[in-house]
Design a protein around this motif. Structure first.
Motif, PDB file in Angstrom:
ATOM      1  N   LYS A  82       0.962  -0.965  -0.095  1.00 47.43           N
ATOM      2  CA  LYS A  82       0.231   0.065   0.079  1.00 47.43           C
ATOM      3  C   LYS A  82       1.003   1.297   0.232  1.00 47.43           C
ATOM      4  CE  LYS A  82      -3.917   2.386   2.537  1.00 47.43           C
ATOM      5  NZ  LYS A  82      -3.396   3.061   2.530  1.00 47.43           N
ATOM      6  N   ALA A  83       1.908   0.650   1.025  1.00 46.51           N
ATOM      7  CA  ALA A  83       2.374   2.236   0.797  1.00 46.51           C
ATOM      8  C   ALA A  83       3.549   2.031  -0.559  1.00 46.51           C
ATOM      9  CB  ALA A  83       3.413   2.514   1.869  1.00 46.51           C
ATOM     10  N   ILE A  84       3.892   1.602  -1.043  1.00 52.20           N
ATOM     11  CA  ILE A  84       4.898   2.012  -2.283  1.00 52.20           C
ATOM     12  C   ILE A  84       3.537   1.988  -3.357  1.00 52.20           C
ATOM     13  CG2 ILE A  84       5.390   0.179  -4.549  1.00 52.20           C
ATOM     14  CD1 ILE A  84       6.824  -1.202  -2.509  1.00 52.20           C
ATOM     15  N   LYS A  85       2.310   1.750  -3.241  1.00 57.40           N
ATOM     16  CA  LYS A  85       1.294   2.344  -4.318  1.00 57.40           C
ATOM     17  C   LYS A  85       0.685   3.692  -4.006  1.00 57.40           C
ATOM     18  CE  LYS A  85      -1.929  -0.450  -5.591  1.00 57.40           C
ATOM     19  NZ  LYS A  85      -3.109  -1.763  -5.494  1.00 57.40           N
ATOM     20  N   ASP A  86       0.928   4.133  -2.785  1.00 53.15           N
ATOM     21  CA  ASP A  86       1.000   5.496  -2.448  1.00 53.15           C
ATOM     22  C   ASP A  86       1.562   6.087  -3.235  1.00 53.15           C
ATOM     23  OD1 ASP A  86      -1.960   5.275  -0.999  1.00 53.15           O
ATOM     24  OD2 ASP A  86      -0.398   4.769   1.122  1.00 53.15           O
ATOM     25  N   GLN A  98       3.717   5.722  -5.556  1.00 53.66           N
ATOM     26  CA  GLN A  98       3.635   5.613  -6.693  1.00 53.66           C
ATOM     27  C   GLN A  98       2.931   6.569  -7.692  1.00 53.66           C
ATOM     28  OE1 GLN A  98       3.404   1.585  -8.051  1.00 53.66           O
ATOM     29  NE2 GLN A  98       5.875   1.787  -7.605  1.00 53.66           N
ATOM     30  N   GLN A  99       1.396   7.024  -7.114  1.00 54.39           N
ATOM     31  CA  GLN A  99       0.349   7.513  -7.066  1.00 54.39           C
ATOM     32  C   GLN A  99       0.665   9.449  -6.736  1.00 54.39           C
ATOM     33  OE1 GLN A  99      -2.646   6.570  -8.726  1.00 54.39           O
ATOM     34  NE2 GLN A  99      -3.127   8.746  -8.787  1.00 54.39           N
ATOM     35  N   LYS A 100       1.762   9.287  -5.835  1.00 54.40           N
ATOM     36  CA  LYS A 100       2.520  10.570  -5.521  1.00 54.40           C
ATOM     37  C   LYS A 100       2.881  11.521  -6.834  1.00 54.40           C
ATOM     38  CE  LYS A 100       4.636  13.589  -2.258  1.00 54.40           C
ATOM     39  NZ  LYS A 100       5.654  13.203  -0.570  1.00 54.40           N
ATOM     40  N   ARG A 101       4.091  10.256  -6.847  1.00 58.53           N
ATOM     41  CA  ARG A 101       4.879  10.270  -7.560  1.00 58.53           C
ATOM     42  C   ARG A 101       4.301  10.929  -9.379  1.00 58.53           C
ATOM     43  NH1 ARG A 101       8.248   6.527  -9.120  1.00 58.53           N
ATOM     44  NH2 ARG A 101       6.402   5.757 -10.488  1.00 58.53           N
ATOM     45  N   ASP A 102       3.194  10.132 -10.266  1.00 56.46           N
ATOM     46  CA  ASP A 102       2.144  10.498 -11.133  1.00 56.46           C
ATOM     47  C   ASP A 102       1.821  11.687 -10.938  1.00 56.46           C
ATOM     48  OD1 ASP A 102       3.198   8.141 -11.391  1.00 56.46           O
ATOM     49  OD2 ASP A 102       1.665   6.880 -11.329  1.00 56.46           O
ATOM     50  N   ASN A 103       1.050  12.221  -9.786  1.00 60.12           N
ATOM     51  CA  ASN A 103       0.017  13.871  -9.655  1.00 60.12           C
ATOM     52  C   ASN A 103       1.393  14.083 -10.205  1.00 60.12           C
ATOM     53  OD1 ASN A 103      -1.890  12.116  -9.257  1.00 60.12           O
ATOM     54  ND2 ASN A 103      -1.897  12.403  -7.460  1.00 60.12           N
ATOM     55  N   GLU A 104       2.317  14.124  -9.389  1.00 63.62           N
ATOM     56  CA  GLU A 104       3.655  15.634  -9.445  1.00 63.62           C
ATOM     57  C   GLU A 104       3.977  15.725 -10.916  1.00 63.62           C
ATOM     58  OE1 GLU A 104       6.546  14.475  -6.738  1.00 63.62           O
ATOM     59  OE2 GLU A 104       5.465  15.230  -4.565  1.00 63.62           O
ATOM     60  N   MET A 105       4.254  13.869 -11.614  1.00 64.11           N
ATOM     61  CA  MET A 105       4.503  14.197 -13.422  1.00 64.11           C
ATOM     62  C   MET A 105       3.475  14.923 -14.086  1.00 64.11           C
ATOM     63  SD  MET A 105       7.309  13.351 -13.123  1.00 64.11           S
ATOM     64  CE  MET A 105       8.105  12.112 -14.615  1.00 64.11           C
ATOM     65  N   MET A 106       2.457  14.104 -13.281  1.00 64.06           N
ATOM     66  CA  MET A 106       0.888  14.746 -14.412  1.00 64.06           C
ATOM     67  C   MET A 106       0.757  16.786 -13.790  1.00 64.06           C
ATOM     68  SD  MET A 106      -0.610  12.401 -15.865  1.00 64.06           S
ATOM     69  CE  MET A 106      -1.503  13.510 -17.215  1.00 64.06           C
ATOM     70  N   LYS A 107       1.265  16.899 -12.370  1.00 64.34           N
ATOM     71  CA  LYS A 107       1.124  18.706 -12.440  1.00 64.34           C
ATOM     72  C   LYS A 107       2.151  19.391 -13.574  1.00 64.34           C
ATOM     73  CE  LYS A 107       0.818  21.881  -9.095  1.00 64.34           C
ATOM     74  NZ  LYS A 107       1.751  21.815  -7.511  1.00 64.34           N
TER      75      LYS A 107
END
Length: 82
Positions: free
Chosen positions: A56-60, A62-71
């Motif tokens: 779960k921590a790994i997935k969170d 990755q999701q945070k990194r993806d959101n930062e990249m999209m922004k």
């Protein structure tokens, strides 16, 4: 200096001491308990919930990194349009 008998005794001692120490200290019964205890301290058995929390921590992350990249990509696109 010593006689040849003393030299033979010293050479026998020099050769037999390491072999005797190797034999004594490499007996499995001598250190099996210590090795098992140390291994369990260094690598404890996994708890069932621990792996799920880690995933779960790994997935969170990755999701945070993806959101930062999209922004960051959206910011770049906005700058290019203006």
């Amino acid at each position: 200096m010593g006689s040849w008998g003393l030299e033979v005794f010293k050479m026998t001692l020099y050769m037999s001491f390491p072999v005797a120490m190797f034999h004594i200290f490499n007996q499995p019964a001598y250190f099996e308990e210590w090795v098992t205890k140390t291994k369990r301290e260094l690598y404890p058995p996994e708890a069932l919930g621990h792996r799920d929390e880690l995933q779960k921590a790994i997935k969170d992350m990755q999701q945070k990194r993806d959101n930062e990249m999209m922004k960051a990509l959206e910011d770049i696109e906005k700058r290019e349009k203006t």
